[in-house]
Design a protein around this motif. Structure first.
Motif, PDB file in Angstrom:
ATOM      1  N   ARG A  37       0.816  -1.162  -0.038  1.00 52.90           N
ATOM      2  CA  ARG A  37      -0.181   0.151  -0.028  1.00 52.90           C
ATOM      3  C   ARG A  37       0.902   1.149  -0.074  1.00 52.90           C
ATOM      4  N   PHE A  38       1.200   1.747  -1.327  1.00 58.13           N
ATOM      5  CA  PHE A  38       2.104   2.841  -1.301  1.00 58.13           C
ATOM      6  C   PHE A  38       1.532   4.169  -0.766  1.00 58.13           C
ATOM      7  N   ALA A  39       0.338   4.203  -0.595  1.00 53.30           N
ATOM      8  CA  ALA A  39      -0.320   5.544   0.207  1.00 53.30           C
ATOM      9  C   ALA A  39       0.335   5.476   1.594  1.00 53.30           C
ATOM     10  N   GLU A  40       0.733   4.398   2.105  1.00 54.38           N
ATOM     11  CA  GLU A  40       1.469   4.412   3.392  1.00 54.38           C
ATOM     12  C   GLU A  40       2.755   5.260   3.632  1.00 54.38           C
ATOM     13  N   ILE A  41       3.349   5.707   2.358  1.00 55.75           N
ATOM     14  CA  ILE A  41       4.158   6.788   2.528  1.00 55.75           C
ATOM     15  C   ILE A  41       4.023   8.017   3.012  1.00 55.75           C
ATOM     16  N   LEU A  42       2.441   8.141   2.890  1.00 57.09           N
ATOM     17  CA  LEU A  42       2.112   9.486   3.360  1.00 57.09           C
ATOM     18  C   LEU A  42       2.059   9.442   4.806  1.00 57.09           C
ATOM     19  N   VAL A  43       1.988   8.493   5.669  1.00 59.93           N
ATOM     20  CA  VAL A  43       2.231   8.339   6.964  1.00 59.93           C
ATOM     21  C   VAL A  43       3.584   9.128   7.415  1.00 59.93           C
ATOM     22  N   LEU A  44       4.373   9.264   6.552  1.00 58.59           N
ATOM     23  CA  LEU A  44       5.644   9.863   7.022  1.00 58.59           C
ATOM     24  C   LEU A  44       5.577  11.537   7.169  1.00 58.59           C
ATOM     25  N   LEU A  45       4.305  12.170   6.642  1.00 59.78           N
ATOM     26  CA  LEU A  45       3.919  13.301   6.927  1.00 59.78           C
ATOM     27  C   LEU A  45       3.957  13.788   8.301  1.00 59.78           C
ATOM     28  N   VAL A  46       3.446  12.817   9.228  1.00 57.00           N
ATOM     29  CA  VAL A  46       3.369  12.977  10.566  1.00 57.00           C
ATOM     30  C   VAL A  46       4.408  13.294  11.255  1.00 57.00           C
ATOM     31  N   PHE A  47       5.511  12.830  10.865  1.00 58.38           N
ATOM     32  CA  PHE A  47       6.842  13.223  11.447  1.00 58.38           C
ATOM     33  C   PHE A  47       7.091  14.573  11.183  1.00 58.38           C
ATOM     34  N   PHE A  48       6.560  15.398  10.482  1.00 61.70           N
ATOM     35  CA  PHE A  48       6.674  16.803  10.254  1.00 61.70           C
ATOM     36  C   PHE A  48       5.617  17.688  10.849  1.00 61.70           C
ATOM     37  N   VAL A  86       0.386   8.153  15.772  1.00 57.51           N
ATOM     38  CA  VAL A  86       0.818   8.484  17.104  1.00 57.51           C
ATOM     39  C   VAL A  86       2.241   8.435  17.573  1.00 57.51           C
ATOM     40  N   CYS A  87       2.688   7.302  17.476  1.00 57.65           N
ATOM     41  CA  CYS A  87       3.919   6.979  17.882  1.00 57.65           C
ATOM     42  C   CYS A  87       4.988   7.807  16.829  1.00 57.65           C
ATOM     43  N   MET A  88       4.718   8.025  15.708  1.00 58.57           N
ATOM     44  CA  MET A  88       5.851   8.440  14.999  1.00 58.57           C
ATOM     45  C   MET A  88       5.651  10.053  15.214  1.00 58.57           C
ATOM     46  N   PHE A  90       6.238  11.446  17.814  1.00 62.95           N
ATOM     47  CA  PHE A  90       7.129  11.804  19.014  1.00 62.95           C
ATOM     48  C   PHE A  90       8.780  11.474  18.520  1.00 62.95           C
ATOM     49  N   MET A  91       8.878  10.967  17.362  1.00 61.92           N
ATOM     50  CA  MET A  91      10.147  10.562  16.724  1.00 61.92           C
ATOM     51  C   MET A  91      11.030  11.682  16.269  1.00 61.92           C
ATOM     52  N   LYS A  92      12.362  11.446  16.570  1.00 64.80           N
ATOM     53  CA  LYS A  92      13.236  12.426  15.975  1.00 64.80           C
ATOM     54  C   LYS A  92      14.274  11.969  15.065  1.00 64.80           C
ATOM     55  N   HIS A  93      14.129  10.970  14.388  1.00 65.84           N
ATOM     56  CA  HIS A  93      14.790  10.485  13.218  1.00 65.84           C
ATOM     57  C   HIS A  93      13.729   9.708  12.667  1.00 65.84           C
ATOM     58  N   LEU A  94      13.981  10.043  11.257  1.00 66.91           N
ATOM     59  CA  LEU A  94      12.657   9.542  10.225  1.00 66.91           C
ATOM     60  C   LEU A  94      13.127   7.836  10.151  1.00 66.91           C
ATOM     61  N   CYS A  95      14.213   7.442  10.245  1.00 64.49           N
ATOM     62  CA  CYS A  95      14.614   5.953   9.986  1.00 64.49           C
ATOM     63  C   CYS A  95      13.817   5.323  11.217  1.00 64.49           C
ATOM     64  N   VAL A  96      13.595   5.911  12.397  1.00 63.35           N
ATOM     65  CA  VAL A  96      13.028   5.068  13.472  1.00 63.35           C
ATOM     66  C   VAL A  96      11.368   5.121  13.427  1.00 63.35           C
ATOM     67  N   ALA A  97      11.104   6.523  12.915  1.00 59.95           N
ATOM     68  CA  ALA A  97       9.787   6.671  12.416  1.00 59.95           C
ATOM     69  C   ALA A  97       8.921   5.541  11.566  1.00 59.95           C
ATOM     70  N   CYS A  98       9.880   5.268  10.779  1.00 52.73           N
ATOM     71  CA  CYS A  98       9.527   4.201   9.613  1.00 52.73           C
ATOM     72  C   CYS A  98       9.166   2.845  10.297  1.00 52.73           C
ATOM     73  N   LEU A  99       9.693   2.519  11.269  1.00 53.12           N
ATOM     74  CA  LEU A  99       9.459   1.324  12.030  1.00 53.12           C
ATOM     75  C   LEU A  99       8.065   1.106  12.576  1.00 53.12           C
ATOM     76  N   PHE A 100       7.486   2.101  12.858  1.00 52.89           N
ATOM     77  CA  PHE A 100       6.110   2.035  13.481  1.00 52.89           C
ATOM     78  C   PHE A 100       4.988   1.613  12.575  1.00 52.89           C
ATOM     79  N   PRO A 101       5.037   2.103  11.177  1.00 51.64           N
ATOM     80  CA  PRO A 101       3.969   1.447  10.321  1.00 51.64           C
ATOM     81  C   PRO A 101       4.171   0.046  10.187  1.00 51.64           C
TER      82      PRO A 101
END
Length: 166
Positions: A37-48, A86-88, A90-101
């Protein structure tokens, strides 16, 4: 209504619509036991910007309305996306944020596939994790490339992780 409220509402409507459109564009790959589900890439927006979670959760719920698993996919898939968002936040590193999905989709959607499709549990978890891993790697690369553009964070209206680390 304040201008920031209207702006946030518009941003989230766009994000929700993008999530649905991208899911529909690759419809056969977005559902079932092995999904990309390539739309899941958009969850990385929450990081910002935390408030993008609203549009992402809504977009996921709307996308799952047409799933062959019906209501259960709306419920389980949306919960997985909500927890990841929700978990993403509070992350400061994008690589770590990618683990939650990856983690939440593998566990929750993997369980759903086991329960509703009769797939072996660990195989379901593994296939969902693999699909989400591929999508998050693609997303990570895209965001890494976008970081080089000065207008990227301005366009997003980023409020956090302006000096994010990969």
């Amino acid at each position: 209504m304040t201008n920031s409220y209207v702006s946030s509402l518009a941003r989230n409507a766009i994000v929700a619509a993008l999530y649905v459109v991208v899911t529909m564009l690759v419809f056969p790959l977005s559902y079932n036991a092995l999904q990309f589900r390539f739309a899941e890439i958009l969850v990385l927006l929450v990081f910002f910007r935390k408030d993008y979670a609203i549009g992402l959760i809504l977009g996921c719920a709307l996308s799952n309305l047409i799933s062959t698993l019906g209501f259960f996919d709306v419920l389980f898939g949306t919960i997985a996306t909500a927890l990841a968002c929700v978990c993403m936040m509070f992350m400061k590193h994008l690589c770590v944020a990618c683990l939650f999905p990856i983690i939440f989709n593998a566990a929750i959607v993997g369980f759903e596939c086991w329960w509703l499709l009769g797939e072996p549990f660990w195989i379901s978890v593994g296939w969902i994790a693999l699909g989400e891993l591929v999508v998050m790697i693609v997303g990570y690369v895209i965001f890494m490339l976008l970081k080089k553009r000065k207008s990227f964070l301005v366009t997003l209206g980023a409020k956090q992780n302006l000096d994010f680390k990969f």
